[in-house]
Design a protein around this motif. Structure first.
Motif, PDB file in Angstrom:
ATOM      1  N   ALA A 868     -14.916  56.064  20.699  1.00  0.00           N
ATOM      2  CA  ALA A 868     -15.444  56.648  21.928  1.00  0.00           C
ATOM      3  C   ALA A 868     -15.833  55.567  22.933  1.00  0.00           C
ATOM      4  O   ALA A 868     -15.695  55.751  24.149  1.00  0.00           O
ATOM      5  N   LEU A 869     -16.305  54.424  22.417  1.00  0.00           N
ATOM      6  CA  LEU A 869     -16.695  53.313  23.287  1.00  0.00           C
ATOM      7  C   LEU A 869     -15.498  52.475  23.725  1.00  0.00           C
ATOM      8  O   LEU A 869     -15.658  51.516  24.484  1.00  0.00           O
ATOM      9  N   LYS A 870     -14.307  52.815  23.195  1.00  0.00           N
ATOM     10  CA  LYS A 870     -13.070  52.083  23.515  1.00  0.00           C
ATOM     11  C   LYS A 870     -13.228  50.590  23.226  1.00  0.00           C
ATOM     12  O   LYS A 870     -12.800  49.725  24.007  1.00  0.00           O
ATOM     13  N   ASP A 871     -13.822  50.297  22.092  1.00  0.00           N
ATOM     14  CA  ASP A 871     -14.093  48.912  21.707  1.00  0.00           C
ATOM     15  C   ASP A 871     -12.860  48.314  21.045  1.00  0.00           C
ATOM     16  O   ASP A 871     -12.695  48.359  19.823  1.00  0.00           O
ATOM     17  N   SER A 872     -11.989  47.721  21.862  1.00  0.00           N
ATOM     18  CA  SER A 872     -10.739  47.171  21.325  1.00  0.00           C
ATOM     19  C   SER A 872     -10.984  46.015  20.375  1.00  0.00           C
ATOM     20  O   SER A 872     -10.122  45.700  19.538  1.00  0.00           O
ATOM     21  N   THR A 873     -12.148  45.391  20.458  1.00  0.00           N
ATOM     22  CA  THR A 873     -12.479  44.308  19.532  1.00  0.00           C
ATOM     23  C   THR A 873     -12.506  44.801  18.089  1.00  0.00           C
ATOM     24  O   THR A 873     -12.299  44.030  17.151  1.00  0.00           O
ATOM     25  N   ALA A 874     -12.748  46.082  17.902  1.00  0.00           N
ATOM     26  CA  ALA A 874     -12.866  46.639  16.553  1.00  0.00           C
ATOM     27  C   ALA A 874     -11.529  47.070  15.963  1.00  0.00           C
ATOM     28  O   ALA A 874     -11.483  47.526  14.814  1.00  0.00           O
ATOM     29  N   VAL A 875     -10.420  46.921  16.714  1.00  0.00           N
ATOM     30  CA  VAL A 875      -9.135  47.443  16.241  1.00  0.00           C
ATOM     31  C   VAL A 875      -8.718  46.812  14.918  1.00  0.00           C
ATOM     32  O   VAL A 875      -8.227  47.498  14.009  1.00  0.00           O
ATOM     33  N   ALA A 876      -8.898  45.501  14.781  1.00  0.00           N
ATOM     34  CA  ALA A 876      -8.519  44.837  13.531  1.00  0.00           C
ATOM     35  C   ALA A 876      -9.312  45.397  12.354  1.00  0.00           C
ATOM     36  O   ALA A 876      -8.756  45.663  11.271  1.00  0.00           O
ATOM     37  N   ALA A 877     -10.620  45.565  12.552  1.00  0.00           N
ATOM     38  CA  ALA A 877     -11.453  46.115  11.473  1.00  0.00           C
ATOM     39  C   ALA A 877     -11.070  47.559  11.160  1.00  0.00           C
ATOM     40  O   ALA A 877     -11.077  47.974  10.002  1.00  0.00           O
ATOM     41  N   LEU A 878     -10.728  48.316  12.187  1.00  0.00           N
ATOM     42  CA  LEU A 878     -10.309  49.701  11.959  1.00  0.00           C
ATOM     43  C   LEU A 878      -8.984  49.747  11.200  1.00  0.00           C
ATOM     44  O   LEU A 878      -8.766  50.631  10.362  1.00  0.00           O
ATOM     45  N   THR A 879      -8.110  48.803  11.488  1.00  0.00           N
ATOM     46  CA  THR A 879      -6.848  48.731  10.741  1.00  0.00           C
ATOM     47  C   THR A 879      -7.121  48.461   9.262  1.00  0.00           C
ATOM     48  O   THR A 879      -6.467  49.034   8.383  1.00  0.00           O
ATOM     49  N   ASN A 880      -8.088  47.607   8.984  1.00  0.00           N
ATOM     50  CA  ASN A 880      -8.460  47.349   7.584  1.00  0.00           C
ATOM     51  C   ASN A 880      -8.993  48.601   6.908  1.00  0.00           C
ATOM     52  O   ASN A 880      -8.816  48.799   5.701  1.00  0.00           O
ATOM     53  N   LEU A 881      -9.644  49.473   7.689  1.00  0.00           N
ATOM     54  CA  LEU A 881     -10.199  50.701   7.119  1.00  0.00           C
ATOM     55  C   LEU A 881      -9.119  51.669   6.645  1.00  0.00           C
ATOM     56  O   LEU A 881      -9.415  52.619   5.924  1.00  0.00           O
ATOM     57  N   LEU A 882      -7.889  51.439   7.028  1.00  0.00           N
ATOM     58  CA  LEU A 882      -6.800  52.281   6.528  1.00  0.00           C
ATOM     59  C   LEU A 882      -6.596  52.094   5.028  1.00  0.00           C
ATOM     60  O   LEU A 882      -5.869  52.872   4.397  1.00  0.00           O
TER      61      LEU A 882
END
Length: 1011
Positions: A868-882
């Motif tokens: 929701a915050l559009k925090d692109s910095t977190a994309v790598a961490a979100l990819t790890n969450l897969l």
């Protein structure tokens, strides 16, 4: 011939699929095959083929069985929640084993009243571990020779006094005023409190004996729930077992007395009696061999009746335990005859109890039972039982009857006479038996028409339970009719349909208290289950509802929320062993469907079955686990939606829906994904296998609200009450008007809401508060922001939620402070959600660490907030969450990454290149991002689309033994979604050597969509 042998004779295509299914671990087709043996072990309660197929469905979805235990305990309740409910919500695959063991237990002990009561107590966490002498039940009651009555009576009184000591222990912490409140509320507690006529029932138990009671107090559940916390529940179980044991010993002893002529007269009783004795609880009467008729006046004085024979009539408070006002213990034992039990004007009678224990035992005859609320085997802060031995009987009650328990135990056991030893089959039964279709695995005896029973009630009956309760309806023989409804309309949602809340149903008191365990078991016969809203194996709010039918061609008819449905953090299950059955429901959340952090299951093991519903059959709605299994037969599935094995997303993640049909030639609607002998997938975590072998109301137009002088004259409290009604159906205009008038009140309304209602746990009240806050955001914030650290935790919860809903950036700093305070960790998840809603990107650094939090719900909420915050910095961490251990978190991460679009492509590509786990999910996520760029023409989008297309194509170029079917499905569907002919041609070429039925089926459907 076994089911697997029959199955192997089907078509070549299906046989090959079965071999793949059963041997897939050895073939190492996918990474899931290397999981620990415990994960792929047979599921207790399911046969090997069913268990293996369910495992294969989970393998396709890349979900470990343990992941189905994802966090569903979202509502806080550590006082009332039963262990079995929490256990199954945390591991839905334990449900088959629990229901199998439960049915086996009751099949073994249904004729042993003492053991049965003990099992009910165990089910609702109120076990009786205290020892006592148990009695024995007579066989037929025909022999009357034995000892003198005096020692029998003395022993009986002593045992009931022991039961009374236990009962007194149960309610030792209740004051006289609290007992009065309970007894005043009992006659109306299970009715509709909004109906004026229902309110007149308050104090009915007191008025009956001329006792004074204050009926002006408002009906509320909280005082009753407060009493429940103070109750010693195992002591109720003990009191019930001791009393039933004492009654058994007395009955057996009386049956052994020498014949005595009936010469005794008693006022209010027509017909001569054998004996009348005094006891501390009232008279004990032994009837005569001929018919006796007991008037209501006589039954006020009689506590216990033993009737040896005759067609008897009981009018009034028979077998009725109403502690404090009448008597705490009461029973009727009738040996034979076609009897009439008439108590339609008497609540808690005919085996009904409040603050007491009651039992009605009728061993033979075609009997008629007519009761009111709390009758026919019902326990409310007590224990009530009805045991009917044999005959074609009619049971007619109102609310909370026919095997109902709340804050106690209730059971109705019908056709419970111990079966006769095997012998020659009667001549008249042979033709009938020869024409019977044998139901696999039941060993059922021929159905006897003279055991056909009918059950009629309004609602909350027929195996019903609520908080701290267990309710059981057990019918051993006959083709029976169950009808629940016809009294209370389901306003405002379905204003022309009635509520049932019956037939293996349990419900709690939302939002404060969990429910209990409601069970209906019918062993045999062609049964007809007729209910409307909420019925037939349904649980609501931390409850468990279960319906089992052992044999016969049955009809299940319902309106909504039925036939194996879990609703709002609950468990619902329907298990039908065999027969050609009809499952019909007008609306969904039905037939092995679950809604809102719940678990639902329908298991049908045999017969050619017919299923029809608007939407159901393994639908997972709002983060639930839904399982539908039909093991045998040529079945027909009719729905208006593509719902067989589907999952709808909410809260940023989803649950799973699994549909299995394991045998037969089946028919599906033309527009359905389902097909005989096919495999299909829906919405990432929905799957269907056929081995050949949130409810939305129609659009309503609410007229523009124009306030009148009458609206302005209503005070704030009155308006707020109306504004907090459920805003659906014919209530929409009324609620809209009240909320608009409330807003027009201005600051008095704001002050009322923030001072009087900020601690409310009622979701509808919160909606009214929220709408008022949106009208006056600054004024509201000024009043609630200082209460972030209120001593009332519910106030804190509501304030955090409101600040998030109002998107108050001035709340970010104080909320971040709470997030750094470990003393506030119980609110962290709510705070994270609020910060995401507020939308201030400066909060992102404080949220990112929670992506690796140990708490499942917190990882999900953080993922949703950062998206929701559009925090692109977190994309790598979100990819790890897969690769998270739980599919719920993985689904949330996938959804978030799709929202980031092109930014997420490179991290996804890198993870695929290094061989990260959950390959299918990564490909599907990348594919959805690529497909979203289908019509984009800017250079950046064109390059990204080309890169995504190349990655997806490379997946289909890999050797089949190095990929899994779901990865190929993800690549196929994503590539075809790009819509160009060159890509479609490539996919078409790759499908020429494809062998997996799931991939082929989804390729077919994707191609049809492209056309």
């Amino acid at each position: 011939m076994t089911r697997l042998e029959k199955f192997s004779r089907r078509s070549t295509r299906t046989f090959h699929f079965a071999v793949i299914l059963l041997l897939i671990p050895a073939l190492s087709i996918c990474a899931a095959a290397t999981r620990a043996a415990a994960e792929d072990a047979l599921i207790d309660g399911l046969d090997p083929l069913t268990s293996s197929t369910l495992h294969q469905a989970l393998n396709y979805l890349d979900i470990r069985p343990s992941e189905l235990g994802f966090d569903k305990l979202y509502a806080e309740d550590d006082t009332f929640r039963l262990g079995i409910v929490e256990n199954i919500l945390n591991n839905p695959l334990k449900l088959p084993a629990w229901q199998k063991q439960t049915v086996n237990d009751f099949q073994e002990i249904f004729s042993n009243r003492v053991e049965l009561i003990g099992r009910l107590g165990e089910i609702c966490d109120a076990p009786d571990t205290a020892p006592f002498d148990s009695g024995h039940w007579p066989g037929t009651g025909e022999a009357w020779s034995g000892v003198d009555m005096v020692p029998l009576l003395t022993r009986f009184v002593q045992q009931v006094q022991n039961a009374e000591l236990a009962l007194n222990t149960s309610f030792a912490h209740f004051t006289s005023a609290e007992k009065d409140l309970l007894l005043m509320s009992a006659p109306v507690f299970w009715g509709d409190w909004d109906e004026p006529a229902e309110k007149l029932r308050k104090g009915k138990l007191h008025f009956e004996i001329g006792a004074a009671v204050d009926t002006t107090s408002e009906l509320r559940e909280d005082p009753i729930l407060d009493l429940a916390v103070k109750m010693n529940r195992p002591a109720v179980t003990h009191a019930a077992r001791v009393f039933i044991s004492a009654l058994a010993a007395l009955t057996e002893g009386v049956a052994g007395l020498p014949p005595t002529e009936a010469t005794v007269e008693l006022e209010g009783v027509a017909g001569l009696l054998t004996a009348v004795h005094e006891t501390p609880w009232g008279l004990l009467v032994i009837g005569g061999p001929s018919s006796n008729h007991y008037s209501a006046a006589a039954l006020q004085k009689i506590a216990f009746i033993i009737e040896p024979g005759g067609d008897d009539t009981y009018r009034g408070r028979a077998a009725s335990a109403v502690g404090e006002l009448h008597r705490a213990f009461s029973a009727v034992v009738d040996f034979k005859g076609d009897d009439l039990y008439e108590a339609r004007d008497y609540d808690f009678a005919l085996g009904g109890a409040v603050l007491g224990v009651a039992a009605l035992i009728d061993l033979a005859g075609d009997d008629i039972y007519r009761g009111a609320d709390g009758s026919l085997g019902a326990g409310f802060f007590g224990a009530g039982f009805l045991y009917d031995g044999a005959g074609a009987d009619h049971f007619d009650g109102r609310n909370f009857c026919q095997g109902s328990g709340a804050f106690g135990l209730g059971a109705l056991i019908s056709d419970c006479t111990t079966p006769s030893p095997p012998g020659p089959e009667p001549e008249e039964d042979r033709a009938f038996t020869a024409g019977m279709r044998k139901v696999p695995g039941t060993g059922a005896t021929p159905i006897r028409f003279d055991d056909n029973d009918s059950y009629v009630c309004a609602r909350q009956s027929q195996g019903f339970a609520s908080t701290f309760g267990a309710g059981l309806l057990y019918d051993q023989k006959g083709s029976d009719t169950y009808r629940a409804g016809g009294r209370y309309l389901h306003r405002p949602l379905l204003p022309h349909d009635f509520q049932s809340l019956s037939q293996g149903y349990s419900i709690g008191f939302r939002p404060r208290a969990a429910g209990g365990v409601g069970i209906l078991i019918d062993q045999e016969g062609n049964d007809f289950y007729n209910g409307e809203v909420y019925c037939q194996g349904v649980g609501y709010w931390y409850s468990l509802g279960f319906l089992y039918d052992g044999a016969g061609n049955d009809i299940y008819h319902a309106t909504q929320y039925a036939q194996g449905a879990g609703v709002h953090l609950a468990i619902g299950s329907l298990w039908d062993v065999g027969g050609d059955d009809h499952y019909i429901s007008k609306n969904g959340v039905t037939q092995g469907t679950a809604h809102d952090l719940s678990a639902g299951m329908l298991l049908d093991q045999g017969g050619n079955d017919y299923y029809t519903v608007s939407g159901g059959q393994a639908m997972s709605i709002t983060n639930s686990t839904a399982i539908f299994i039909d093991e045998e037969g040529d079945d027909f599935y009719a729905t208006f939606e593509e719902s067989q094995g589907s999952s709808r997303w909410a809260r940023g993640f989803c649950g799973t829906g699994i549909f299995l049909d394991l045998e037969g030639s089946d028919v599906y609607p033309r527009n359905a994904l389902g097909e005989n002998g096919a495999v299909w997938e829906q919405q990432t975590y929905g799957l269907g296998i056929d081995l050949d072998r949130n409810l939305e109301l129609p659009g309503e137009v609410v007229p523009e609200i124009v306030l009148t002088a009458e609206d302005s004259l209503r005070d704030v409290a009155e308006l707020f009450e109306t504004a907090s009604i459920w805003e659906v159906g014919n209530a929409r205009e009324k609620v809209r008007r009240a909320r608009k008038a409330l807003i027009a009140k201005g600051m008095p309304a704001v002050d009322y809401a923030t001072k009087e209602k900020l601690g409310s746990r009622d979701g509808l009240e919160f909606r009214a508060i929220s709408e008022l806050a949106e009208a006056y955001p600054d004024e509201f914030t000024a009043r609630i922001l200082p209460r972030l650290n209120d001593e009332n935790e519910q106030v804190q919860r509501n304030v955090i939620g409101l600040l998030g809903d109002l998107h108050r950036t001035d709340a970010r700093a104080p909320l971040e402070e709470m997030l750094a305070d470990r003393k506030q960790n119980k609110h962290w998840t709510r705070i994270i959600y609020a910060l995401g809603s507020i939308g201030d990107s400066h909060a992102a650094p404080r949220l990112r660490p929670f992506l690796t939090d140990a708490n499942e719900r917190r990882r999900i909420t953080t993922t949703v907030a950062l998206a929701a915050l559009k925090d692109s910095t977190a994309v790598a961490a979100l990819t790890n969450l897969l690769s998270d251990p739980l599919f719920t978190v993985r689904s949330a991460a996938s959804s978030a990454l799709r929202g980031f679009g092109v930014v997420a492509l490179d991290p996804l590509a890198a993870s695929l290149a290094r061989g990260a786990t959950q390959r299918a999910l990564r490909l599907r996520t990348l594919g959805d991002i690529t497909a979203a760029l289908r019509d984009s023409t800017d250079e950046k989008s064109l390059l990204a689309r080309s890169k995504g297309r190349d990655i997806l194509m490379s997946e289909l170029k890999r050797p089949k033994n190095e990929t899994n079917p779901m990865s190929r499905v993800a690549a196929v569907e994503s590539l075809l979604a790009l819509g160009d002919e060159d890509t479609a041609g490539f996919v078409r070429l790759r499908m020429q050597d494809e062998f997996d039925p799931l991939v082929l089926r989804m390729y077919q459907k994707a191609s049809e969509r492209m056309d």
